[in-house]
Design a protein around this motif. Structure first.
Motif, PDB file in Angstrom:
ATOM      1  N   THR A 209       0.836  -1.202   0.000  1.00 46.75           N
ATOM      2  CA  THR A 209       0.000   0.000   0.000  1.00 46.75           C
ATOM      3  C   THR A 209       0.871   1.253   0.000  1.00 46.75           C
ATOM      4  O   THR A 209       1.995   1.252   0.486  1.00 46.75           O
ATOM      5  CB  THR A 209      -0.907   0.018   1.242  1.00 46.75           C
TER       6      THR A 209
ATOM      7  N   LYS B  33      -0.832   4.255   0.847  1.00 48.12           N
ATOM      8  CA  LYS B  33      -1.597   5.182   1.677  1.00 48.12           C
ATOM      9  C   LYS B  33      -2.001   4.482   2.970  1.00 48.12           C
ATOM     10  O   LYS B  33      -2.333   3.303   2.969  1.00 48.12           O
ATOM     11  CB  LYS B  33      -2.863   5.653   0.950  1.00 48.12           C
TER      12      LYS B  33
ATOM     13  N   LYS C 166       1.132   2.909   5.630  1.00 49.96           N
ATOM     14  CA  LYS C 166       1.421   2.647   4.225  1.00 49.96           C
ATOM     15  C   LYS C 166       2.644   1.731   4.122  1.00 49.96           C
ATOM     16  O   LYS C 166       3.473   1.662   5.038  1.00 49.96           O
ATOM     17  CB  LYS C 166       1.662   3.949   3.464  1.00 49.96           C
TER      18      LYS C 166
ATOM     19  N   ASP D 271      -6.282   3.960  -3.586  1.00 49.83           N
ATOM     20  CA  ASP D 271      -4.849   3.651  -3.692  1.00 49.83           C
ATOM     21  C   ASP D 271      -4.630   2.754  -4.917  1.00 49.83           C
ATOM     22  O   ASP D 271      -4.602   1.519  -4.822  1.00 49.83           O
ATOM     23  CB  ASP D 271      -4.378   2.949  -2.416  1.00 49.83           C
TER      24      ASP D 271
END
Length: 413
Positions: A68, A70, A77, A258
């Motif tokens: 990820t 975000k 993240k 995302d």
């Protein structure tokens, strides 16, 4: 009556004009060669480019997970996560616009061994439905089927390079055993597909197993590395991509905004770029070819004007002995058509020979990778274009010749 000296002068003038006309006809020759050659070359180039995506569905998308970028729901993240078989069922149930939803798993750098021969291959696990996303080209045997999945059969399909390395003598390898790591699998097919959509590794260098068998053999649990999907007829993948990302992201506590964490590669965009490229190539081919042809036709028209000027006496004499303006017109136009046709047919012949050489250069084991040739109707169209150019090139000189009066011709003489 024409005296001998005048006759010899006329013959010399005609020979000089013919030589000059042949040199000018080279412009038409080169123009036709360029046009036909570029048309055939463009066709071959398209086939070579398309071969990189041969068999791959044009309305498909490939989905995979990445760390990820975000924070979301208390997670930082950079968190790593994996898709599972449950995501496949979610997509089938919650995105009705999808036609095929096929999970895939992969393992790279596996040694495939038969006897004393080995090949470092990528191993992929798929379901039979994957053949509707990336259609295989079976040289021998068959592809993975539903019974292989249901009965967990230890079978595999090998790619072209794997086959050539492990079985250099050729022949049907179906039924032979190949060892992957410490497990033996029975070969049920050879896929000779050469597409370069290498999401799961090059098809030529891949050994394909049933999905569930590979998950068990490599202790993958229910993890899937990628999911290949296709849209139903009339559905644009770009329209449903946000929904696909949202369904998967919601189940794994990933932000649906995302885009880097839930990667969706839409082949619709890729094929759209290719279509635009092909349109640009076609436009360039016609622009260059027609421009070169017109330059040649202008050259023919100019040389015919010079010919008419130098044959003023001849044309005046013909008019004096009864030749009509229409006869003079037809003669000049016929000469122009003959000049452009002969030069143009030579250009077509050379272009076809050159294209045939390119085709032979792209032939391997009797299989033609791309056809660098023009169609019959394209050749007919080129000939018709030559005739039209011949008429256009000869019209202005012919009209000038029609206006020559016998008295003016005698006075100039």
């Amino acid at each position: 009556m024409i005296d001998l000296d005048t006759y010899h002068e006329l013959v010399e003038t005609l020979l000089r004009n013919k030589t000059r006309s042949l040199l000018t006809g080279f412009g038409v020759f080169w123009g036709v060669f360029m046009l036909v050659g570029l048309m055939g070359g463009g066709k071959g180039m398209k086939e070579l480019l398309n071969s990189n995506f041969d068999g791959f569905a044009t309305n498909a998308a490939i989905i995979w997970a990445q760390p990820t970028t975000k924070p979301f729901h208390g997670f930082r993240k950079g968190r790593k996560w994996d898709m599972t078989l449950a995501d496949v069922e979610r997509l089938r149930a919650q995105v009705p616009e999808l036609d095929v939803v096929s999970p895939m798993v992969s393992n790279w750098g596996t040694r495939a061994v038969v006897g004393k021969r080995s090949f470092t291959a990528s191993v992929s696990g798929v379901l039979p439905e994957y053949a509707r996303v990336d259609a295989p080209k079976m040289r021998y045997g068959r592809y993975i089927n539903a019974m292989d999945i249901a009965q967990r059969r230890k079978v595999c399909v090998i790619g072209e390079k794997v086959y050539r390395t492990l079985f250099p003598g050729g022949g049907d390898p179906c039924g032979e055993a190949v060892r992957l790591d410490s497990t033996y699998y029975s070969i049920v097919g050879v896929d000779c597909g050469k597409g370069n959509m290498n999401f799961n590794g090059s098809a030529e260098e891949t050994v394909t197993l049933p999905l569930t068998l590979m998950q068990q053999a490599y202790n993958m649990g229910d993890v899937v590395h990628m999911v290949a999907v296709t849209g139903r007829r009339g559905v644009a993948m770009s329209d449903i991509t946000p929904h696909i990302r949202s369904v998967i992201a919601r189940a794994h506590d990933v932000d649906a905004e995302d885009e880097q964490s839930v990667m969706v590669f839409n082949t619709e965009v890729l094929f759209g770029v290719l279509d635009s490229l092909y349109d640009g190539v076609d436009f360039l081919i016609w622009l260059v070819g027609i421009g070169t042809l017109l330059a040649g036709a202008i050259g023919v028209s100019n040389i015919m004007m010079v010919t008419v000027r130098e044959r003023t006496s001849e044309i005046g004499i013909r008019r004096a002995i009864g030749a009509t303006p229409r006869m003079i017109l037809s003669q000049i136009v016929a000469e122009s058509i003959m000049l452009t046709s002969v030069a143009g047919m030579g250009g077509i012949l050379l272009a076809v020979v050159t294209l045939h050489g390119l085709e032979l250069a792209n032939t391997s084991d009797g299989i033609v990778s791309a056809h660098f040739q023009v169609t019959f109707w394209q050749a007919v169209g080129a000939v018709a274009l030559l005739v039209v150019l011949g008429v256009v090139a000869g019209m202005a000189p012919a009209l000038r010749a029609m206006r020559i009066k016998p008295v003016d011709a005698m006075r100039e003489e």
